[in-house]
Design a protein around this motif. Structure first.
Motif, PDB file in Angstrom:
ATOM      1  N   ASP A 161       0.731  -1.206  -0.032  1.00 46.19           N
ATOM      2  CA  ASP A 161      -0.114  -0.080   0.129  1.00 46.19           C
ATOM      3  C   ASP A 161       0.905   1.378  -0.085  1.00 46.19           C
ATOM      4  OD1 ASP A 161      -2.407  -1.519  -0.099  1.00 46.19           O
ATOM      5  OD2 ASP A 161      -2.611  -1.324   2.182  1.00 46.19           O
ATOM      6  N   PHE A 162       1.888   1.302   0.666  1.00 45.90           N
ATOM      7  CA  PHE A 162       2.677   2.317   0.844  1.00 45.90           C
ATOM      8  C   PHE A 162       3.445   2.609  -0.704  1.00 45.90           C
ATOM      9  CE2 PHE A 162       7.366   3.139   0.760  1.00 45.90           C
ATOM     10  CZ  PHE A 162       7.289   4.668   1.428  1.00 45.90           C
ATOM     11  N   LEU A 163       3.882   1.373  -1.063  1.00 46.19           N
ATOM     12  CA  LEU A 163       4.713   1.596  -2.451  1.00 46.19           C
ATOM     13  C   LEU A 163       3.564   2.086  -3.556  1.00 46.19           C
ATOM     14  CD1 LEU A 163       6.926   0.743  -4.514  1.00 46.19           C
ATOM     15  CD2 LEU A 163       5.545  -1.576  -4.494  1.00 46.19           C
ATOM     16  N   CYS A 164       2.403   1.576  -3.434  1.00 41.90           N
ATOM     17  CA  CYS A 164       1.560   2.110  -4.481  1.00 41.90           C
ATOM     18  C   CYS A 164       1.362   3.595  -4.454  1.00 41.90           C
ATOM     19  CB  CYS A 164       0.266   1.624  -4.265  1.00 41.90           C
ATOM     20  SG  CYS A 164       0.211  -0.386  -4.941  1.00 41.90           S
ATOM     21  N   ALA A 165       1.053   4.225  -3.307  1.00 39.99           N
ATOM     22  CA  ALA A 165       0.903   5.528  -3.003  1.00 39.99           C
ATOM     23  C   ALA A 165       2.237   6.446  -3.282  1.00 39.99           C
ATOM     24  CB  ALA A 165       0.434   5.838  -1.653  1.00 39.99           C
ATOM     25  N   PHE A 166       3.296   5.717  -3.058  1.00 41.71           N
ATOM     26  CA  PHE A 166       4.493   6.609  -3.216  1.00 41.71           C
ATOM     27  C   PHE A 166       4.928   6.702  -4.685  1.00 41.71           C
ATOM     28  CE2 PHE A 166       9.127   6.528  -3.658  1.00 41.71           C
ATOM     29  CZ  PHE A 166       9.489   7.593  -2.677  1.00 41.71           C
ATOM     30  N   ILE A 167       4.940   5.334  -5.334  1.00 41.60           N
ATOM     31  CA  ILE A 167       5.132   5.521  -6.718  1.00 41.60           C
ATOM     32  C   ILE A 167       4.260   6.310  -7.647  1.00 41.60           C
ATOM     33  CG2 ILE A 167       4.244   3.239  -7.441  1.00 41.60           C
ATOM     34  CD1 ILE A 167       7.155   2.787  -8.962  1.00 41.60           C
ATOM     35  N   SER A 168       3.137   6.426  -7.197  1.00 43.54           N
ATOM     36  CA  SER A 168       2.095   7.077  -8.089  1.00 43.54           C
ATOM     37  C   SER A 168       2.325   8.656  -7.583  1.00 43.54           C
ATOM     38  CB  SER A 168       0.726   6.573  -7.851  1.00 43.54           C
ATOM     39  OG  SER A 168       0.529   6.637  -6.625  1.00 43.54           O
ATOM     40  N   GLY A 169       3.204   9.116  -6.837  1.00 42.69           N
ATOM     41  CA  GLY A 169       3.208  10.496  -6.599  1.00 42.69           C
ATOM     42  C   GLY A 169       2.298  11.238  -5.852  1.00 42.69           C
ATOM     43  N   HIS A 170       1.684  10.301  -4.656  1.00 40.83           N
ATOM     44  CA  HIS A 170       0.796  10.945  -3.821  1.00 40.83           C
ATOM     45  C   HIS A 170       1.508  11.111  -2.611  1.00 40.83           C
ATOM     46  CE1 HIS A 170      -2.658  10.599  -6.657  1.00 40.83           C
ATOM     47  NE2 HIS A 170      -2.548   9.447  -6.852  1.00 40.83           N
ATOM     48  N   ARG A 171       0.907  11.603  -1.808  1.00 41.70           N
ATOM     49  CA  ARG A 171       1.280  12.114  -0.629  1.00 41.70           C
ATOM     50  C   ARG A 171       0.403  11.016   0.401  1.00 41.70           C
ATOM     51  NH1 ARG A 171       0.050  17.086  -2.349  1.00 41.70           N
ATOM     52  NH2 ARG A 171      -1.827  17.010  -1.132  1.00 41.70           N
ATOM     53  N   GLN A 172       1.019  10.879   1.646  1.00 33.31           N
ATOM     54  CA  GLN A 172       0.513   9.694   2.329  1.00 33.31           C
ATOM     55  C   GLN A 172       0.713   9.830   3.760  1.00 33.31           C
ATOM     56  OE1 GLN A 172       2.038   5.678   1.987  1.00 33.31           O
ATOM     57  NE2 GLN A 172       3.404   6.660   0.638  1.00 33.31           N
ATOM     58  N   THR A 173      -0.329   9.567   4.695  1.00 38.03           N
ATOM     59  CA  THR A 173      -0.345   9.571   6.070  1.00 38.03           C
ATOM     60  C   THR A 173      -0.770   8.198   6.421  1.00 38.03           C
ATOM     61  OG1 THR A 173      -1.285  11.894   6.155  1.00 38.03           O
ATOM     62  CG2 THR A 173      -1.370  10.642   8.116  1.00 38.03           C
ATOM     63  N   LYS A 193      16.031  10.507   5.102  1.00 31.94           N
ATOM     64  CA  LYS A 193      17.478  10.743   5.158  1.00 31.94           C
ATOM     65  C   LYS A 193      18.173  11.114   4.036  1.00 31.94           C
ATOM     66  CE  LYS A 193      21.777   8.845   7.179  1.00 31.94           C
ATOM     67  NZ  LYS A 193      22.229   7.890   8.197  1.00 31.94           N
ATOM     68  N   TRP A 194      17.833  10.030   3.094  1.00 33.44           N
ATOM     69  CA  TRP A 194      18.353  10.135   1.478  1.00 33.44           C
ATOM     70  C   TRP A 194      17.953  11.306   0.680  1.00 33.44           C
ATOM     71  CZ3 TRP A 194      17.471   4.112   0.606  1.00 33.44           C
ATOM     72  CH2 TRP A 194      18.466   3.411   0.976  1.00 33.44           C
ATOM     73  N   GLU A 195      16.511  11.591   0.878  1.00 38.73           N
ATOM     74  CA  GLU A 195      16.042  12.581   0.224  1.00 38.73           C
ATOM     75  C   GLU A 195      14.925  13.294   1.182  1.00 38.73           C
ATOM     76  OE1 GLU A 195      15.640  14.732  -2.783  1.00 38.73           O
ATOM     77  OE2 GLU A 195      16.300  12.944  -3.378  1.00 38.73           O
ATOM     78  N   PRO A 196      15.701  14.328   1.765  1.00 38.47           N
ATOM     79  CA  PRO A 196      14.682  15.184   2.772  1.00 38.47           C
ATOM     80  C   PRO A 196      13.389  15.578   2.433  1.00 38.47           C
ATOM     81  CG  PRO A 196      17.140  15.685   2.716  1.00 38.47           C
ATOM     82  CD  PRO A 196      16.850  15.005   1.663  1.00 38.47           C
ATOM     83  N   GLU A 197      13.198  16.049   0.840  1.00 37.06           N
ATOM     84  CA  GLU A 197      11.952  16.554   0.704  1.00 37.06           C
ATOM     85  C   GLU A 197      10.708  15.392   0.947  1.00 37.06           C
ATOM     86  OE1 GLU A 197      11.972  17.504  -3.549  1.00 37.06           O
ATOM     87  OE2 GLU A 197      13.742  18.984  -3.280  1.00 37.06           O
ATOM     88  N   LEU A 198      11.372  14.386   0.705  1.00 33.07           N
ATOM     89  CA  LEU A 198       9.958  13.284   1.189  1.00 33.07           C
ATOM     90  C   LEU A 198       9.469  13.610   2.539  1.00 33.07           C
ATOM     91  CD1 LEU A 198      11.585  10.215  -0.283  1.00 33.07           C
ATOM     92  CD2 LEU A 198       9.976  11.508  -1.210  1.00 33.07           C
ATOM     93  N   ASN A 200       7.694  15.762   3.375  1.00 32.91           N
ATOM     94  CA  ASN A 200       6.335  16.418   2.987  1.00 32.91           C
ATOM     95  C   ASN A 200       5.440  15.489   2.481  1.00 32.91           C
ATOM     96  OD1 ASN A 200       7.337  19.109   3.862  1.00 32.91           O
ATOM     97  ND2 ASN A 200       8.359  19.411   2.018  1.00 32.91           N
ATOM     98  N   GLU A 201       6.039  14.207   1.949  1.00 29.80           N
ATOM     99  CA  GLU A 201       5.180  13.513   1.184  1.00 29.80           C
ATOM    100  C   GLU A 201       4.791  12.317   2.145  1.00 29.80           C
ATOM    101  OE1 GLU A 201       4.812  14.024  -2.144  1.00 29.80           O
ATOM    102  OE2 GLU A 201       6.190  15.797  -1.915  1.00 29.80           O
ATOM    103  N   ILE A 202       5.461  11.846   3.012  1.00 32.84           N
ATOM    104  CA  ILE A 202       4.881  10.660   4.067  1.00 32.84           C
ATOM    105  C   ILE A 202       5.258  10.995   5.601  1.00 32.84           C
ATOM    106  CG2 ILE A 202       5.619   8.101   4.622  1.00 32.84           C
ATOM    107  CD1 ILE A 202       7.670   8.504   1.844  1.00 32.84           C
ATOM    108  N   ARG A 203       4.034  10.866   6.121  1.00 29.97           N
ATOM    109  CA  ARG A 203       4.354  11.185   7.567  1.00 29.97           C
ATOM    110  C   ARG A 203       3.455   9.908   8.429  1.00 29.97           C
ATOM    111  NH1 ARG A 203      -0.357  13.848   9.956  1.00 29.97           N
ATOM    112  NH2 ARG A 203      -1.837  14.484   8.428  1.00 29.97           N
ATOM    113  N   PHE A 204       3.594   9.711   9.650  1.00 23.68           N
ATOM    114  CA  PHE A 204       2.960   8.840  10.451  1.00 23.68           C
ATOM    115  C   PHE A 204       1.921   9.634  11.372  1.00 23.68           C
ATOM    116  CE2 PHE A 204       6.667   6.648   8.754  1.00 23.68           C
ATOM    117  CZ  PHE A 204       6.161   5.504   8.347  1.00 23.68           C
ATOM    118  N   SER A 205       0.678   8.964  11.660  1.00 27.33           N
ATOM    119  CA  SER A 205      -0.232   9.440  12.691  1.00 27.33           C
ATOM    120  C   SER A 205      -0.884   8.514  13.038  1.00 27.33           C
ATOM    121  CB  SER A 205      -0.923  10.588  12.021  1.00 27.33           C
ATOM    122  OG  SER A 205      -2.023  11.120  12.742  1.00 27.33           O
ATOM    123  N   GLU A 206      -1.295   8.703  14.431  1.00 21.84           N
ATOM    124  CA  GLU A 206      -2.357   8.067  14.992  1.00 21.84           C
ATOM    125  C   GLU A 206      -3.559   8.079  14.627  1.00 21.84           C
ATOM    126  OE1 GLU A 206      -1.489   5.292  17.280  1.00 21.84           O
ATOM    127  OE2 GLU A 206       0.457   5.779  16.673  1.00 21.84           O
TER     128      GLU A 206
END
Length: 199
Positions: free
Chosen positions: A89-101, A121-126, A128-134
């Motif tokens: 699920d993470f991969l599909c959202a990421f490769i399609s260029g969507h942001r994800q929580t 760490k490799w790409e600090p701009e990410l 803004n694209e991926i975050r974790f939340s309860e």
């Protein structure tokens, strides 16, 4: 995105001490995640999903553009029955260029978080694209995996948005007596790997 995912796949297949420590921590936090099963799951992700040719075929098949002109915010409720079970699920959202929580399962809090932190760490701009939340609020679409019971809550909370909601699943095998030894071995793996906790 393909290049950094390929880099991640190579890292997963490495014996980097930090990755080894992360896998050990995941095993301590969830005793069902024995080292052999963590290694199996992560190795299969790296070899089946994170090879450049596979990622390029995926992008071509779904006509994923280099840049997503209107990225959406995808809320993902991860399952936790086997190590990294929500990675696809993470991969599909990421490769399609969507942001994800992402809301991690309490059973699998270490592995994906470690890998995402590495990507950032490799790409600090990410960051803004991926975050974790309860809590998953304010998303444009949702992917949620859980039990038949939890799916009722997911429907209530996410039903008015575009969504994929997965419930309990089962499988059955029908044996005719004509199976080869190799086929029986694969069936045995299906039954016994991950202590039978996966679908």
């Amino acid at each position: 995105r393909i290049e950094i995912l390929e880099k991640l796949g190579n890292y997963i297949l490495s014996d980097h001490p930090d990755w080894t420590a992360a896998k050990e921590k995941a095993s301590y936090e969830n005793n069902w995640f024995i080292p052999e099963f963590i290694d199996l799951a992560s190795r299969q992700i790296a070899t089946a999903f994170l090879q450049k040719s596979t990622l390029e075929k995926l992008a071509a098949q779904y006509q994923i553009p280099r840049e997503n002109p209107s990225p959406k915010q995808i809320g993902i409720v991860m399952a936790g029955d086997i190590p990294l079970v929500g990675f696809h699920d993470f991969l599909c959202a990421f490769i399609s260029g969507h942001r994800q929580t992402v809301q991690l399962s309490t059973k699998d809090r270490v592995l994906l978080k470690y890998l995402v932190d590495l990507l950032i760490k490799w790409e600090p701009e990410l960051s803004n694209e991926i975050r974790f939340s309860e809590m998953l609020k304010g998303c444009d679409a949702y992917i949620a995996t859980g039990s038949n019971n939890s799916s009722r809550y997911f429907e209530q909370y996410f039903g008015k948005y575009p969504h994929i909601i997965r419930k309990n699943r089962s499988s059955a095998a029908i044996l005719t007596g004509q199976e080869t030894t190799a086929e029986l071995q694969k069936l045995s793996d299906d039954i016994h790997l991950y202590f039978g906790l996966s679908c």
